[in-house]
Design a protein around this motif. Structure first.
Motif, PDB file in Angstrom:
ATOM      1  N   LEU A  99     -30.257  66.556 -15.599  1.00  0.00           N
ATOM      2  CA  LEU A  99     -30.329  67.178 -16.926  1.00  0.00           C
ATOM      3  C   LEU A  99     -29.538  66.413 -17.974  1.00  0.00           C
ATOM      4  N   PHE A 100     -28.299  66.041 -17.635  1.00  0.00           N
ATOM      5  CA  PHE A 100     -27.404  65.497 -18.648  1.00  0.00           C
ATOM      6  C   PHE A 100     -27.327  63.977 -18.646  1.00  0.00           C
ATOM      7  N   GLY A 101     -27.983  63.338 -17.671  1.00  0.00           N
ATOM      8  CA  GLY A 101     -27.863  61.889 -17.555  1.00  0.00           C
ATOM      9  C   GLY A 101     -28.656  61.140 -18.612  1.00  0.00           C
ATOM     10  N   VAL A 102     -28.102  60.019 -19.089  1.00  0.00           N
ATOM     11  CA  VAL A 102     -28.779  59.252 -20.137  1.00  0.00           C
ATOM     12  C   VAL A 102     -30.139  58.740 -19.689  1.00  0.00           C
ATOM     13  N   MET A 138     -12.700  64.075 -10.695  1.00  0.00           N
ATOM     14  CA  MET A 138     -14.120  64.278 -10.978  1.00  0.00           C
ATOM     15  C   MET A 138     -14.586  65.615 -10.391  1.00  0.00           C
ATOM     16  N   ILE A 190     -32.596  61.597 -20.183  1.00  0.00           N
ATOM     17  CA  ILE A 190     -32.632  61.923 -21.614  1.00  0.00           C
ATOM     18  C   ILE A 190     -33.423  60.857 -22.375  1.00  0.00           C
ATOM     19  N   SER A 191     -33.186  59.570 -22.038  1.00  0.00           N
ATOM     20  CA  SER A 191     -33.920  58.545 -22.790  1.00  0.00           C
ATOM     21  C   SER A 191     -35.398  58.516 -22.407  1.00  0.00           C
ATOM     22  N   MET A 227     -20.201  54.707 -21.589  1.00  0.00           N
ATOM     23  CA  MET A 227     -19.043  55.356 -20.976  1.00  0.00           C
ATOM     24  C   MET A 227     -17.942  55.570 -22.012  1.00  0.00           C
ATOM     25  N   HIS A 272     -27.820  61.951 -13.687  1.00  0.00           N
ATOM     26  CA  HIS A 272     -27.865  63.410 -13.586  1.00  0.00           C
ATOM     27  C   HIS A 272     -29.210  63.915 -14.101  1.00  0.00           C
ATOM     28  N   LEU A 299     -13.113  58.179 -16.557  1.00  0.00           N
ATOM     29  CA  LEU A 299     -13.640  56.881 -16.125  1.00  0.00           C
ATOM     30  C   LEU A 299     -13.176  55.774 -17.076  1.00  0.00           C
ATOM     31  N   PHE A 331     -25.175  65.296 -24.503  1.00  0.00           N
ATOM     32  CA  PHE A 331     -26.542  65.686 -24.155  1.00  0.00           C
ATOM     33  C   PHE A 331     -27.512  65.445 -25.303  1.00  0.00           C
ATOM     34  N   TYR A 381     -18.463  67.036 -19.096  1.00  0.00           N
ATOM     35  CA  TYR A 381     -18.886  65.641 -19.134  1.00  0.00           C
ATOM     36  C   TYR A 381     -17.991  64.748 -19.976  1.00  0.00           C
ATOM     37  N   LEU A 409     -23.327  59.914 -13.112  1.00  0.00           N
ATOM     38  CA  LEU A 409     -23.437  60.673 -14.361  1.00  0.00           C
ATOM     39  C   LEU A 409     -24.696  60.273 -15.136  1.00  0.00           C
ATOM     40  N   PHE A 410     -24.988  58.984 -15.172  1.00  0.00           N
ATOM     41  CA  PHE A 410     -26.184  58.520 -15.897  1.00  0.00           C
ATOM     42  C   PHE A 410     -27.460  59.076 -15.277  1.00  0.00           C
ATOM     43  N   TYR A 412     -19.408  56.643  -9.968  1.00  0.00           N
ATOM     44  CA  TYR A 412     -19.426  57.841 -10.821  1.00  0.00           C
ATOM     45  C   TYR A 412     -20.215  57.614 -12.099  1.00  0.00           C
ATOM     46  N   LEU A 413     -20.068  56.423 -12.674  1.00  0.00           N
ATOM     47  CA  LEU A 413     -20.776  56.110 -13.912  1.00  0.00           C
ATOM     48  C   LEU A 413     -22.280  56.294 -13.709  1.00  0.00           C
ATOM     49  N   PRO A 470     -26.819  60.880 -26.841  1.00  0.00           N
ATOM     50  CA  PRO A 470     -26.062  60.069 -25.879  1.00  0.00           C
ATOM     51  C   PRO A 470     -25.721  58.661 -26.380  1.00  0.00           C
ATOM     52  N   PHE A 471     -26.510  58.142 -27.322  1.00  0.00           N
ATOM     53  CA  PHE A 471     -26.274  56.757 -27.729  1.00  0.00           C
ATOM     54  C   PHE A 471     -25.554  56.634 -29.067  1.00  0.00           C
ATOM     55  N   PHE A 495     -16.124  61.345 -18.536  1.00  0.00           N
ATOM     56  CA  PHE A 495     -16.263  59.995 -19.080  1.00  0.00           C
ATOM     57  C   PHE A 495     -14.913  59.467 -19.583  1.00  0.00           C
TER      58      PHE A 495
END
Lengths: 287, 306
Positions: B135-138, A245, B141-142, A42, B133, A259, A54, A252, B130-131, B126-127, A57-58, A256
Motif C-alpha cells: 500500500l505505502f511503497g513507492v 523498525m 504508488i508510482s 529515503m 510495501h 534508516l 503516501f 513510515y 518499505l519501497f 529495510y529500504l 512520495p517523490f 525512514f
C-alpha cells in the motif's frame, strides 16, 4: 578515422544520431539515477509524515520538519546503538591494525623457521565463511564467559580482519627498501625502536587501505551481534535498527528517518573519501 | 639480516607473531575445525551427546521433512547465484566498459555506482522492504500513478515475486563492486593492444568479445568466486526482507536461513539442534570450498595461456 567513422555512424539509427559515446552517456546517467533515487527517496521521506509519504512520495520535503528525528532522539535507544557501534568498530580496528602490523612486519622483515607456513595460515583465513562456524563460536564465547558482552564481537572482528590486513601489509612492507633500517642498526638502534621509528611512518598508506577494507564490513555487520548480543543496551546499529523498525512498524516517517540516520555516517565519510574507499574496498579483489 | 643475538631475535619475533596468530587460531581455525567435529554428535540443546557417525548428515539429506527443506533452500541459492551472475556481474561488466571510456562525468558516475556498496545490508533490506510495501511503497504508488495499477502487487507477499525482489535489491546494493573490479582490469589493458584493435575493427562488439573480455579474465575469476561465496552465504537480506522462515511459504528460504533456524531455533518451532545445524554448515562449507577452489585453479590456468 573521422570520415569513415562518420559514415559508419550514419547508417545506424539511434547510434547514428547520438554517436556511440552519447548512447553510453545515456546508459551511465540512467544507471546513476537508479543508484541515487532510492537514497534520495529515503532522505526525503525522513522529513515527511506517513500521510505525505503516501500521497507525494517523490516531492521535495520541508527540511525544517524534524519531528521524525526528534522522536528517534528522545524515544529510542538509537544514540546508544550508534555509540556501541563506534566503540566496537574502534576497538576492533585498533586491534586489527596493531596486531596486523606486528605480524606483517615480522613476516616481511625477518627470516625465521615456519614463516612461509604462518603466512599461509593467515591467508587461508581470507575466504573462509566464518558465519558457518557460528555454533562452535557461540559455544566458545559462552565458555569464555563473554556471550552478551561486546568483547565477543571485538574478538571475532579482530580475527576476521587479520588475514586481509596481514596479506596487504606484508606485500607492502616487502616493497620498502632495507637501507634505512640497516643504517639504523649500524648506529645501534634496537629492533623495536627500528620498527617504531622507521617502519611505522612508512607503512601508513597500507594501513589506510587495510583499515578501510575492514571498517566497512565491521561497521555494517549484523550476523554476529544477532547471535552474541541479547541485551538491548549493548546492541550495535544494524542490530538495533531491527528492534527500532519493529517498534515503529507503522510510522513510515520515523522508519525512514531511522534508516537515514543509520546510513548518514558512512555515506558522509564515503563522499569525502570516495577515492580511498573505492581503492580500499576493491584492493583485495584487484591484485 | 638483523645482527641480534639469537635468543633476543627469537624473542622479538615471537612477541610480534604470537598475539595475532592466537586470535586467528582461537576465533577462526578452532571454530571451523570444531564445526566439523560437532556434526558427528547427537546434541541435546547445548549439551553434546553421543558420537553418531553420519546420522546428522543422513537426516538433513534424506529424512523428511529435512530433506525437502534442504532441497528447497539449496535450489533457491542456485537461482540466486545464476540470477546475480547475469544481473549483477553482467551489468557490472557493461557498466565498467561504459565508465572506461572516461566520458565527461565518469568520475561522478563511478562514485554513484559504488555508493550503495558501503551501506549495510540491513539498511538496504529495510529500504527495499518499505519501497515494496503493497500500500505505502513507492513502487506500487508510482505504478498506480502511471496508470498501471493492474501491475501493482504485494511483491514480497507472494511466492512468485518474493525471491526476485530480493535478488534485485541485492543487485542494486552490490553492482558497484564488480563494476569497479572489472574497470580496474580494463584500465590495465595496454594502449598498444587497443590501438592495434582499432585499426582492425570498428565493431564495439568484436572489441569486447575478442580483446576486453579475455584480458580482464583475472577479474572474472575474483568476481565469480566472491559472488559464489556471497550467494551461498546469503542471510541478512532474506532475513530482513522476508523473515527467518523464508516467507511466504518458504519461497525465499536459502541455506543461510535454514542453517540458522536449525541451529538456533525460531519463534514458531522453538527447535534447536546443533548437530543437524553443524552437518548443514559442514556441507555448505565443503560445497563452497570445492567449487571456489576448482574455479580458481581452472580460471587461473586459463589466464596463463592468454
Amino acid at each position: 578515422m573521422s570520415a569513415a567513422e562518420t559514415t559508419y555512424y550514419d547508417r545506424k539509427g539511434i547510434i547514428g544520431t547520438l554517436g556511440r559515446d552519447g548512447l553510453i552517456q545515456i546508459i551511465l546517467i540512467a544507471n546513476t539515477f537508479i543508484m541515487l533515487v532510492p537514497i534520495l527517496i529515503m532522505v526525503f521521506s525522513a522529513f515527511k509524515s506517513t500521510q505525505q509519504i503516501f500521497t507525494a512520495p517523490f516531492s521535495i520535503p520541508d527540511f525544517a520538519n524534524l519531528i521524525n528525528f526528534a522522536k528517534i532522539w528522545t524515544e529510542t535507544n538509537f544514540l546508544q546503538y550508534l555509540l556501541n557501534s563506534f566503540v566496537i568498530t574502534g576497538a576492533s580496528m585498533a586491534l586489527i591494525l596493531t596486531l596486523g602490523t606486528m605480524a606483517a612486519y615480522a613476516l616481511a622483515r625477518y627470516e625465521f623457521f615456519g614463516a612461509g607456513f604462518i603466512l599461509m595460515f593467515f591467508i587461508a583465513g581470507l575466504t573462509l565463511p566464518l558465519k558457518l562456524a557460528i555454533i562452535p563460536l557461540f559455544m566458545l564465547m559462552r565458555d569464555l564467559g563473554i556471550l552478551n558482552n561486546q568483547l565477543s564481537l571485538i574478538f571475532v572482528y579482530t580475527a576476521m580482519g587479520l588475514p586481509s590486513t596481514v596479506f596487504i601489509m606484508t606485500g607492502f612492507i616487502r616493497t620498502l627498501p632495507n637501507e634505512l633500517e640497516d643504517a639504523a642498526r649500524m648506529d645501534g638502534a634496537s629492533e623495536p625502536r627500528i620498527m617504531w621509528a622507521i617502519m611505522l611512518p612508512l607503512v601508513r598508506p597500507a594501513m589506510v587501505i587495510a583499515g578501510i577494507q575492514n571498517v566497512v564490513p565491521i561497521w555494517n555487520d549484523f550476523f554476529f551481534p544477532l547471535v552474541f548480543i541479547q541485551n538491548d543496551a549493548l546492541k550495535t546499529l544494524p542490530q538495533g535498527l531491527t528492534t527500532f523498525m519493529g517498534e515503529y512498524a507503522t510510522d513510515y516517517g520515523v522508519l525512514f528517518a531511522g534508516l537515514t540516520l543509520s546510513a548518514a555516517p558512512i555515506i558522509l565519510i564515503y563522499i569525502v573519501l570516495s577515492r580511498q574507499f573505492i581503492s580500499g574496498m576493491t584492493s583485495g579483489a584487484i591484485k | 639480516m638483523p645482527n641480534l643475538r639469537p635468543t633476543g631475535r627469537g624473542l622479538w619475533i615471537t612477541a610480534l607473531i604470537v598475539p595475532p596468530l592466537a586470535f586467528v587460531a582461537l576465533f577462526i581455525v578452532y571454530p571451523i575445525v570444531s564445526a566439523f567435529a560437532y556434526a558427528f554428535f547427537d546434541w541435546q540443546g547445548l549439551l553434546r551427546g553421543e558420537f553418531v557417525w553420519f546420522e546428522n548428515f543422513r537426516i538433513v539429506l534424506f529424512e523428511e521433512p529435512y530433506a525437502s527443506w534442504t532441497r528447497n533452500a539449496f535450489s533457491h541459492n542456485i537461482i540466486v547465484f545464476f540470477a546475480l551472475m547475469v544481473l549483477q556481474n553482467g551489468l557490472g561488466f557493461f557498466l565498467a566498459y561504459a565508465l572506461w571510456r572516461e566520458l565527461p562525468g565518469a568520475k561522478f558516475h563511478r562514485v554513484a555506482v559504488f555508493l550503495p556498496v558501503v551501506l549495510s545490508t540491513i539498511i538496504v533490506g529495510y529500504l527495499f522492504k518499505l519501497f515494496l510495501h503493497p500500500l505505502f511503497g513507492v513502487v506500487n504508488i508510482s505504478l498506480k500513478g502511471m496508470g498501471l495499477a493492474e501491475l501493482a502487487q504485494p511483491w514480497l507477499g507472494q511466492s512468485s515475486t518474493a525471491l526476485w525482489a530480493l535478488i534485485i535489491a541485492n543487485a542494486w546494493h552490490m553492482v558497484g563492486f564488480p563494476t569497479l573490479v572489472f574497470l580496474a582490469g580494463m584500465q590495465r589493458i595496454p594502449t598498444e593492444i587497443l590501438d592495434a584493435v582499432r585499426m582492425e575493427t570498428r565493431s564495439e562488439w568484436v572489441k569486447i568479445v575478442k580483446i576486453v573480455w579475455p584480458l580482464v579474465a583475472p577479474s572474472t575469476t575474483v568476481v565469480f568466486v566472491l559472488l559464489f561465496v556471497g550467494a551461498f552465504n546469503w542471510f541478512e537480506l532474506p532475513y530482513i526482507m522476508a523473515g527467518l522462515d523464508g516467507s511466504p511459504f518458504g519461497s525465499t528460504d536459502v541455506l543461510g536461513l535454514y542453517f540458522y533456524r536449525t541451529a538456533f531455533g525460531n519463534v514458531s518451532s522453538g527447535q534447536q539442534d546443533f548437530g543437524l545445524g553443524s552437518a548443514l554448515a559442514v556441507m555448505i562449507f565443503l560445497f563452497i570450498a570445492v567449487i571456489a577452489g576448482v574455479v580458481t585453479v581452472r580460471l587461473r590456468a586459463r589466464e596463463i595461456q592468454l
